[in-house]
Design a protein around this motif. Structure first.
Motif, PDB file in Angstrom:
ATOM      1  N   ALA A  89       0.890  -1.307   0.084  1.00  0.00           N
ATOM      2  CA  ALA A  89      -0.095   0.005   0.013  1.00  0.00           C
ATOM      3  C   ALA A  89       0.882   1.401   0.013  1.00  0.00           C
ATOM      4  N   GLY A  90       0.304   2.213  -0.290  1.00  0.00           N
ATOM      5  CA  GLY A  90       0.926   3.684  -0.348  1.00  0.00           C
ATOM      6  C   GLY A  90       1.181   3.812   1.163  1.00  0.00           C
ATOM      7  N   THR A  91       0.378   3.557   1.950  1.00  0.00           N
ATOM      8  CA  THR A  91       0.633   3.847   3.413  1.00  0.00           C
ATOM      9  C   THR A  91       1.611   3.053   4.045  1.00  0.00           C
ATOM     10  N   THR A 135      -4.388  17.247   3.348  1.00  0.00           N
ATOM     11  CA  THR A 135      -3.985  15.921   3.044  1.00  0.00           C
ATOM     12  C   THR A 135      -4.961  14.686   3.322  1.00  0.00           C
ATOM     13  N   PHE A 136      -4.730  13.715   2.726  1.00  0.00           N
ATOM     14  CA  PHE A 136      -5.479  12.549   3.314  1.00  0.00           C
ATOM     15  C   PHE A 136      -4.815  12.035   4.704  1.00  0.00           C
ATOM     16  N   ALA A 182      -3.772   9.315   5.372  1.00  0.00           N
ATOM     17  CA  ALA A 182      -2.574   8.297   5.346  1.00  0.00           C
ATOM     18  C   ALA A 182      -1.284   9.049   5.177  1.00  0.00           C
ATOM     19  N   SER A 183      -1.239  10.273   4.959  1.00  0.00           N
ATOM     20  CA  SER A 183      -0.059  10.935   5.006  1.00  0.00           C
ATOM     21  C   SER A 183       0.738  11.077   6.360  1.00  0.00           C
ATOM     22  N   ASP A 204       4.945  12.239  -0.546  1.00  0.00           N
ATOM     23  CA  ASP A 204       3.835  11.664  -0.679  1.00  0.00           C
ATOM     24  C   ASP A 204       3.392  12.005  -2.124  1.00  0.00           C
ATOM     25  N   ALA A 254       1.410  10.119  -3.911  1.00  0.00           N
ATOM     26  CA  ALA A 254       0.334   9.059  -4.118  1.00  0.00           C
ATOM     27  C   ALA A 254      -0.552   9.346  -5.180  1.00  0.00           C
ATOM     28  N   GLU A 255      -0.860  10.663  -5.281  1.00  0.00           N
ATOM     29  CA  GLU A 255      -1.912  11.117  -6.277  1.00  0.00           C
ATOM     30  C   GLU A 255      -1.383  11.667  -7.428  1.00  0.00           C
ATOM     31  N   SER A 274       1.151   5.323  -4.763  1.00  0.00           N
ATOM     32  CA  SER A 274      -0.195   4.415  -4.477  1.00  0.00           C
ATOM     33  C   SER A 274      -0.926   3.697  -5.675  1.00  0.00           C
ATOM     34  N   ASN A 283      -3.971   2.172  -4.917  1.00  0.00           N
ATOM     35  CA  ASN A 283      -5.101   1.837  -4.883  1.00  0.00           C
ATOM     36  C   ASN A 283      -6.231   1.846  -5.777  1.00  0.00           C
ATOM     37  N   LYS A 318      -6.486   5.327  -7.615  1.00  0.00           N
ATOM     38  CA  LYS A 318      -5.393   6.060  -8.109  1.00  0.00           C
ATOM     39  C   LYS A 318      -5.301   6.040  -9.553  1.00  0.00           C
ATOM     40  N   GLY A 369      -2.241  -1.440  -3.475  1.00  0.00           N
ATOM     41  CA  GLY A 369      -0.560  -1.426  -3.674  1.00  0.00           C
ATOM     42  C   GLY A 369      -0.191  -0.045  -3.511  1.00  0.00           C
TER      43      GLY A 369
END
Ligand SMILES: *Cc1c(COP(=O)(O)O)cnc(C)c1O
Length: 378
Positions: free
Chosen positions: A58-60, A84-85, A87-88, A163, A165-166, A187, A189, A192, A199
């Protein structure tokens, strides 16, 4: 009535089943296998870098291991973008460290260099120690002012975890997002830019650190004939079947990015005359967002709030979403320091994300544009 228009659905490349079947046939449905290596190679090639990329669950998990690699531990301060989300920020707490939230600047919605420097100086004054790391985010695909942030970070000797991820495919000053930090996070997910059904990946500075990340991600098992552990390990590696899906998804990554950018262009064009709505754009030629999600700001003077618009869109079977709510406004993070002037709060109060998935058709984007004219023009 139109079919549901969703915010950001996964997009099939069409060869996923071939990749999965091959992995299954060759008995690579065990956790690690050749598709993991191949997926990592494809990511590295896509990024145009020599730096190793390690595929994770996962990105997390990538953010967590990045912080572990940077030596973040109990009671350290870690600077984190406020808007942010979660998870950051959550992995900072996994390490028992304290997040220090830094506000955004309006053009990019990302970390304000000004408040970053204020936060660093103030934390040094209060704690006598510099923050251990900086987590900067490329929100909705828009790059942060990564060179300015890098200069500040370097002047205090603080490493950066980006981060991104996006922001798969986004570039700042001609260099891909994810490559600006000491570590970079991707990420995969479901919603995304590409998905492996879940992942992520960690972009590492060198081969040695990548080997360490792989070791930590597979339970930190020492190379002995019996199980032997000297440090705490994790089960964070990406499975081979997921990586096989990722390999397939990488076949069409360029067209997906182009499509998200095209959708942003269609919104910009279709909404430019609608009073009260401003489509976020690249602030200058230095920025080249992937426009993972096209975001708009709603002028309060138009009498509508983003949430009222969201509900009116739902009535028309259109899914939209409010912006991320700043971390310092979350009960779970309330007790931690925040440096800023309420820019993130104001963005949260005015912002809305529009359907932006790469599989949306021009007609569907037109339906959203017309709906917004209908809702706001009345
Ligand atoms: C999605 C996301 C993550 C987490 O990635 P997962 O793969 O879902 O764990 C982290 N940070 C940001 C900004 C994200 O959007």
């Amino acid at each position: 009535m139109n079919e549901w228009i969703k915010l950001s659905l996964p997009h099939k490349s069409g060869t996923e089943m071939e990749w999965i079947e091959r992995a299954y046939r060759d008995d690579w449905f065990v956790p690690l296998g050749p598709d993991v290596n191949e997926f990592e190679k494809r990511l590295q090639h896509f990024l145009g870098t020599d730096r190793p990329v390690v595929a994770l669950s996962a990105g997390t998990a990538a953010i967590h291991l990045g912080l572990v690699m940077l030596g973040v531990g109990p009671d350290d301060d870690v600077i984190c973008q406020d808007l942010t989300f979660s998870a950051s920020a959550n992995p900072i707490r996994y390490q028992g460290a304290n997040p220090v939230f830094v506000d955004s600047e309006p053009e990019t919605c990302n970390m304000s260099p000004e408040f970053l420097e204020k936060a660093i100086k103030d934390r040094i004054k209060i704690t006598g120690r510099k923050p251990k790391a900086i987590v900067v985010v490329d929100l909705y695909g828009m790059p942060a002012r990564l060179d300015v942030i890098r200069t500040i970070a370097d002047s205090y000797g603080i490493p950066i975890l980006e981060d991104s991820a996006e922001a798969m495919g986004s570039e700042y000053k001609g260099k891909k997002c994810g490559l600006w930090g000491d570590y970079g996070v991707m990420s995969f997910n479901g919603n995304k830019m590409i998905t492996t059904s879940g992942g992520g990946a960690l972009i590492c500075p060198d081969a040695e650190s990548a080997a360490r990340v792989k070791f930590l991600a597979t339970q930190a098992r020492e190379n002995r004939p019996y199980y032997y552990h000297k440090v705490i390990g994790y089960n964070y590696r990406l499975s081979n079947i997921s990586a096989a899906i990722g390999c397939s998804q990488m076949e069409t990554i360029d067209s997906r990015i182009a499509r998200r950018r095209e959708i942003h262009r269609l919104y910009s064009e279709g909404l430019k005359d609608l009073a009260g709505v401003t489509v976020q754009k690249n602030p200058s030629k230095d920025f080249d967002s992937n426009f993972w999600l096209t975001t708009v700001l709603i002028d309060p003077a138009c009498g509508m709030t983003p949430d009222k618009i969201r509900i009116a869109l739902l009535d028309r079977r259109i899914e939209s979403r409010l912006l991320w709510r700043p971390m310092h406004m979350m009960p779970v993070f309330e007790a931690f320091p925040y440096y800023g002037s309420g820019v993130g709060e104001s963005l949260f109060e005015r912002g809305l994300c529009l359907p932006s998935g790469a599989s949306l058709t021009d007609e569907q984007i037109s339906v959203v544009i017309e709906a917004l004219h209908d809702i706001l023009g009345a």
